[in-house]
Write a protein that holds these residues in place. Structure first.
Motif, PDB file in Angstrom:
ATOM      1  N   SER A 123     -12.484  32.397  -0.521  1.00 29.48           N
ATOM      2  CA  SER A 123     -12.714  33.440   0.458  1.00 29.48           C
ATOM      3  C   SER A 123     -12.568  33.028   1.768  1.00 29.48           C
ATOM      4  N   MET A 124     -12.605  33.973   2.888  1.00 27.59           N
ATOM      5  CA  MET A 124     -12.670  33.614   4.263  1.00 27.59           C
ATOM      6  C   MET A 124     -13.452  34.329   5.184  1.00 27.59           C
ATOM      7  N   ARG A 125     -14.060  33.904   6.121  1.00 26.43           N
ATOM      8  CA  ARG A 125     -14.950  34.526   7.161  1.00 26.43           C
ATOM      9  C   ARG A 125     -14.861  34.027   8.449  1.00 26.43           C
ATOM     10  N   THR A 126     -15.709  34.705   9.156  1.00 34.66           N
ATOM     11  CA  THR A 126     -15.588  34.240  10.623  1.00 34.66           C
ATOM     12  C   THR A 126     -16.987  34.408  11.140  1.00 34.66           C
ATOM     13  N   ARG A 127     -17.267  33.413  12.363  1.00 34.19           N
ATOM     14  CA  ARG A 127     -18.529  33.595  12.970  1.00 34.19           C
ATOM     15  C   ARG A 127     -18.246  34.572  14.130  1.00 34.19           C
ATOM     16  N   ALA A 128     -18.847  35.622  14.251  1.00 32.37           N
ATOM     17  CA  ALA A 128     -18.705  36.726  15.287  1.00 32.37           C
ATOM     18  C   ALA A 128     -19.746  36.743  15.799  1.00 32.37           C
ATOM     19  N   TYR A 293     -13.217  38.091   3.448  1.00 29.31           N
ATOM     20  CA  TYR A 293     -11.866  38.222   3.479  1.00 29.31           C
ATOM     21  C   TYR A 293     -11.241  37.610   2.290  1.00 29.31           C
ATOM     22  N   PRO A 294     -10.280  38.063   1.473  1.00 29.21           N
ATOM     23  CA  PRO A 294      -9.664  37.492   0.506  1.00 29.21           C
ATOM     24  C   PRO A 294      -8.672  36.480   0.883  1.00 29.21           C
ATOM     25  N   VAL A 295      -8.389  35.227   0.198  1.00 34.77           N
ATOM     26  CA  VAL A 295      -7.447  34.472   0.863  1.00 34.77           C
ATOM     27  C   VAL A 295      -5.960  34.443  -0.052  1.00 34.77           C
ATOM     28  N   LEU A 296      -5.868  35.576  -0.874  1.00 34.14           N
ATOM     29  CA  LEU A 296      -4.482  35.649  -1.535  1.00 34.14           C
ATOM     30  C   LEU A 296      -4.138  37.143  -0.884  1.00 34.14           C
ATOM     31  N   GLY A 297      -2.805  37.045  -0.293  1.00 31.97           N
ATOM     32  CA  GLY A 297      -2.055  38.257   0.019  1.00 31.97           C
ATOM     33  C   GLY A 297      -2.151  39.584  -0.724  1.00 31.97           C
ATOM     34  N   SER A 298      -2.285  39.145  -2.063  1.00 28.90           N
ATOM     35  CA  SER A 298      -2.115  40.454  -3.011  1.00 28.90           C
ATOM     36  C   SER A 298      -3.185  41.070  -2.821  1.00 28.90           C
ATOM     37  N   ALA A 299      -4.361  40.834  -2.179  1.00 21.32           N
ATOM     38  CA  ALA A 299      -5.780  41.512  -2.349  1.00 21.32           C
ATOM     39  C   ALA A 299      -5.723  42.161  -0.879  1.00 21.32           C
ATOM     40  N   GLN A 300      -5.223  43.315  -0.834  1.00 20.47           N
ATOM     41  CA  GLN A 300      -5.086  43.975   0.323  1.00 20.47           C
ATOM     42  C   GLN A 300      -6.272  44.834   0.874  1.00 20.47           C
ATOM     43  N   TYR A 301      -7.517  44.608   0.300  1.00 18.03           N
ATOM     44  CA  TYR A 301      -8.734  45.188   0.743  1.00 18.03           C
ATOM     45  C   TYR A 301      -9.230  44.667   1.927  1.00 18.03           C
ATOM     46  N   ASN A 302      -9.859  45.340   2.903  1.00 20.24           N
ATOM     47  CA  ASN A 302     -10.415  44.938   4.078  1.00 20.24           C
ATOM     48  C   ASN A 302      -9.528  43.796   4.920  1.00 20.24           C
ATOM     49  N   ARG A 303      -8.442  44.429   5.089  1.00 20.46           N
ATOM     50  CA  ARG A 303      -7.489  43.748   6.032  1.00 20.46           C
ATOM     51  C   ARG A 303      -8.186  43.090   7.303  1.00 20.46           C
ATOM     52  N   VAL A 304      -7.900  41.635   7.485  1.00 19.52           N
ATOM     53  CA  VAL A 304      -8.609  41.024   8.398  1.00 19.52           C
ATOM     54  C   VAL A 304      -8.384  41.464   9.939  1.00 19.52           C
ATOM     55  N   PRO A 305      -9.276  42.014  10.788  1.00 23.45           N
ATOM     56  CA  PRO A 305      -9.368  42.771  11.921  1.00 23.45           C
ATOM     57  C   PRO A 305      -9.038  41.762  13.182  1.00 23.45           C
TER      58      PRO A 305
END
Length: 335
Positions: A123-128, A293-305
């Protein structure tokens, strides 16, 4: 570590090893997790329900668990390592085995997997940056803005030495534009208060007016929004999120990562567990329930903004020592 804490620590490991021995005849996988149980409980429960394999979970600090793994060596009972950040595995690849049997390996973006197959990001995340909704405080749009006088004394942030901040610094040092990282050397001038507590604590402090801006991983704010704690929900609703960019226009990201112990006693089950983390349904679970945020393109939930700087994830590992030196310096000179 004082004597009472040492006794409890040793007692914990004795009970864990005894539990493993009692369940040795049952399908199982032993997971060392650097993440709190509450954060990954939905994933573990789903895996047990689908496979019938029991998960023995050990939570702990990354250094504590990795030290145990190295000390135990061939006698280690650990199968899977679940990190809260890829950077935690930086110096421990020799303790990991190749993920040769992961069927979905070929469809994973190279940015999210080790060239030697020793780890894979799940999974992926960011520091906001966060601000109170009613605030007129200016927002930094790019990291080089943090050098501007208007942001001095404005921020809440957890201890600089935490892996979340170290990972961010390491990625910023991959930039060809010095403004993205030059502010780090004077990072303490940004502080409104001493960096104490975790990311949620920084968000609470922001909502209560102890600072005007705060750094935190994005999902902590979302978890507060969905929390059973009414106070946290109220505080989270007072805040808004902003994604800060590098000079390139991309936003730094870090990843949670899975790996398998070199001496995993349940290697087959461990492979099944890691494979399960990469299933589309589990990737969607990360997005829906864990707010990452998912790392696989097939998981299209919560598109990275935002435009994630995924190319810098592995490049950042080469900048860890440089980042550590700067982080050590500023950590020694907190307010």
């Amino acid at each position: 570590m004082n004597k009472s804490k040492l006794f409890l620590f040793l007692l914990f490991w004795v009970h864990f090893d005894q539990a493993i021995a009692l369940q040795s005849s049952q399908p199982q996988v032993n997971v060392y997790s650097f993440r709190k149980y509450k954060l990954i409980q939905p994933v573990i429960h789903a895996f047990e329900q689908e496979t019938g394999i029991s998960v023995n979970l050990v939570n702990g600090k990354s250094q504590q668990l990795l030290s145990r793994l190295r000390t135990d060596g061939i006698n280690s009972q650990a199968d899977v390592l679940l990190t809260s950040d890829l950077i935690q595995l930086h110096d421990y690849k020799d303790l990991l085995r190749p993920l040769d049997e992961i069927g979905s390996w070929h469809i994973i973006n190279p940015a999210f997997k080790d060239d030697d197959k020793r780890w894979v990001s799940v999974s992926m995340r960011t520091r906001a940056i966060f601000r109170r909704k009613a605030s007129n405080t200016p927002l930094p749009q790019v990291y080089s803005d943090l050098n501007k006088p208007q942001f001095k004394g404005k921020f809440c942030i957890r201890q600089w030495s935490h892996s979340y901040n170290l990972a961010l610094a390491s990625i910023l040092y991959t930039s060809s534009y010095s403004g993205d990282y030059m502010w780090l050397e004077q990072a303490n001038t940004l502080l409104a208060k001493r960096p104490v507590g975790g990311d949620r604590d920084q968000l609470r402090a922001l909502a209560l007016g102890q600072c005007e801006l705060a750094f935190a991983n994005h999902y902590y704010w979302l978890m507060m929004h969905h929390s059973d704690n009414k106070r946290d929900k109220i505080l989270a609703e007072q805040l808004e999120i902003h994604h800060i960019k590098m000079h390139s226009g991309k936003t730094p990201v870090s990843t949670t990562t899975a790996a398998i112990s070199r001496h995993a006693p349940n290697a087959k089950a461990a492979m099944q567990f890691v494979e399960f983390l990469l299933k589309p349904s589990t990737q969607s679970m990360y997005a829906e329930l864990l707010h990452e945020y998912p790392v696989l393109g097939s998981a299209q939930y919560n598109r990275v903004p935002f435009h994630p700087a995924i190319e810098q994830i592995k490049q950042g590992l080469k900048q860890v020592k440089r980042a550590q030196a700067v982080i050590k310096s500023i950590s020694e000179n907190h307010l």
